[in-house]
Scaffold this motif. Structure first.
Motif, PDB file in Angstrom:
ATOM      1  N   UNK A 198      21.829   2.658  60.814  1.00 46.53           N
ATOM      2  CA  UNK A 198      22.511   1.727  61.725  1.00 46.53           C
ATOM      3  C   UNK A 198      21.778   1.589  63.055  1.00 46.53           C
ATOM      4  N   UNK A 199      20.697   2.366  63.259  1.00 43.14           N
ATOM      5  CA  UNK A 199      19.865   2.160  64.431  1.00 43.14           C
ATOM      6  C   UNK A 199      19.783   3.293  65.424  1.00 43.14           C
ATOM      7  N   UNK A 200      20.572   4.359  65.251  1.00 42.28           N
ATOM      8  CA  UNK A 200      20.494   5.490  66.177  1.00 42.28           C
ATOM      9  C   UNK A 200      19.170   6.219  65.981  1.00 42.28           C
ATOM     10  N   UNK A 201      18.549   6.593  67.095  1.00 37.55           N
ATOM     11  CA  UNK A 201      17.241   7.246  67.041  1.00 37.55           C
ATOM     12  C   UNK A 201      17.217   8.575  67.778  1.00 37.55           C
ATOM     13  N   UNK A 202      18.408   9.079  68.189  1.00 37.06           N
ATOM     14  CA  UNK A 202      18.487  10.353  68.893  1.00 37.06           C
ATOM     15  C   UNK A 202      19.592  11.204  68.262  1.00 37.06           C
ATOM     16  N   UNK A 203      19.290  12.488  68.052  1.00 37.51           N
ATOM     17  CA  UNK A 203      20.209  13.378  67.362  1.00 37.51           C
ATOM     18  C   UNK A 203      20.234  14.727  68.060  1.00 37.51           C
ATOM     19  N   UNK A 204      21.445  15.235  68.275  1.00 37.97           N
ATOM     20  CA  UNK A 204      21.646  16.564  68.859  1.00 37.97           C
ATOM     21  C   UNK A 204      22.491  17.362  67.890  1.00 37.97           C
ATOM     22  N   UNK A 205      21.916  18.416  67.310  1.00 39.11           N
ATOM     23  CA  UNK A 205      22.582  19.242  66.303  1.00 39.11           C
ATOM     24  C   UNK A 205      22.892  20.603  66.906  1.00 39.11           C
ATOM     25  N   UNK A 206      24.178  20.892  67.116  1.00 35.67           N
ATOM     26  CA  UNK A 206      24.608  22.147  67.734  1.00 35.67           C
ATOM     27  C   UNK A 206      25.116  23.092  66.655  1.00 35.67           C
TER      28      UNK A 206
ATOM     29  N   UNK B 266      16.157  19.308  56.311  1.00 37.69           N
ATOM     30  CA  UNK B 266      16.792  19.498  57.607  1.00 37.69           C
ATOM     31  C   UNK B 266      17.134  18.158  58.244  1.00 37.69           C
ATOM     32  N   UNK B 267      17.943  18.237  59.294  1.00 34.93           N
ATOM     33  CA  UNK B 267      18.415  17.014  59.935  1.00 34.93           C
ATOM     34  C   UNK B 267      17.252  16.140  60.396  1.00 34.93           C
TER      35      UNK B 267
ATOM     36  N   UNK C 282      26.068  16.306  66.233  1.00 32.93           N
ATOM     37  CA  UNK C 282      26.626  16.928  65.029  1.00 32.93           C
ATOM     38  C   UNK C 282      27.002  18.378  65.292  1.00 32.93           C
ATOM     39  N   UNK C 283      28.202  18.737  64.848  1.00 32.38           N
ATOM     40  CA  UNK C 283      28.679  20.115  64.838  1.00 32.38           C
ATOM     41  C   UNK C 283      29.235  20.335  63.439  1.00 32.38           C
ATOM     42  N   UNK C 284      28.354  20.618  62.518  1.00 27.03           N
ATOM     43  CA  UNK C 284      28.724  20.749  61.117  1.00 27.03           C
ATOM     44  C   UNK C 284      29.088  22.208  60.836  1.00 27.03           C
TER      45      UNK C 284
END
Length: 271
Positions: free
Chosen positions: A70-78, A87-88, A156-158
């Motif tokens: 959908x176009x998101x280009x930044x990811x923060x995985x806690x 991996x993410x 993400x907080x999986x």
């Protein structure tokens, strides 16, 4: 980020750590006897945990792929856990090579492995932050060295929130999530999964007790309690649902025949 930025304190391997327990369930080698001992005790009382660990990984992959497309280009995985492929960053950069990913965890062993093993594309970036989810300002400050928080970020907080209580004088997990989402730009996304006792109360109750006896707080949540995390956000279809059912691939449909996975999942967009 330099090595000194994530230099860990002395590692206490006398107590199990959720990330390393999770690693054992997934068949990894980055755990200690104390982690294996707890993992085996929980597995003996709750045979759903292996299915849950695998289902969580697949959910993360589907959610990240959806948001990246959908176009998101930044990811923060806690609470990233021990690296388990894919991996993410591999999922996100597989959709868009220029994606920027930051992993954050409070276990120095996890960060050491991440630094050594996780390599992203030349077009994008992959960074690692040693910080605790409860320290919102520090974690976001370090993440902002790699991410532009004025632009949309997928947070993400999986399989993390069940280790945090909702006591306003304790972890205040609902307050934490509000602070994180408030700091993100409109158009950002929240990716969550959480153990519930709704679907398997006896087994989950025993697993929770094993965690607590091992020194790890554990807080399964009902559908209503889990849904509260998304207050003020726009849920993506199909909404909050057992983890296998969130936009399943054929592999996930087949896995449902293995039995119940007592985990809820959801993805929402900040309007």
């Amino acid at each position: 980020m330099t090595d000194s930025d994530i230099a860990p304190p002395a590692v206490d391997t006398g107590r199990p750590h959720p990330a390393r327990v999770y690693d054992w369930w997934l068949g990894g080698k980055d755990n200690y006897p104390v982690d294996e001992e707890l993992a085996r005790r929980i597995l003996a009382s709750d045979p759903t945990v292996l299915r849950g660990a695998r289902a969580n990984r697949r959910f993360m992959q589907r959610a990240v792929r959806t948001i990246a497309r959908e176009g998101t280009r930044q990811f923060l995985d806690i609470g990233t856990g021990i690296p388990t492929e894919p991996n993410l960053h591999q999922v996100a950069q597989g959709v868009a090579a220029e994606s920027r990913v930051v992993y954050a965890d409070n276990d120095p062993i996890v960060l050491r492995h991440a630094e050594a093993l996780l390599r992203g594309t030349a077009e994008g970036s992959t960074a690692y932050v040693h910080a605790d989810v409860r320290d919102v300002d520090t974690l976001l400050g370090r993440a902002a060295e790699s991410l532009d928080l004025d632009r949309p970020v997928a947070l993400s907080l999986v399989a993390l929130t069940h280790y945090l209580d909702d006591d306003p004088d304790g972890d205040d997990v609902y307050g934490l999530l509000r602070r994180y989402t408030a700091a993100l730009a409109p158009g950002s996304h929240l990716i969550l999964s959480q153990v519930t006792a709704d679907l398997s109360p006896g087994a989950v109750g025993q697993a929770a007790e094993h965690f607590r006896r091992g020194g790890t707080p554990f807080h399964p949540r009902s559908l209503v309690a889990f849904s509260r995390f998304f207050d003020g956000l726009e849920l993506l279809g199909p909404g909050v649902i057992p983890v296998h059912g969130w936009r399943p691939d054929p592999e996930d449909v087949a896995a449902q025949a293995e039995g119940i996975v007592p985990v809820y999942a959801g993805v929402a967009r900040k309007p």
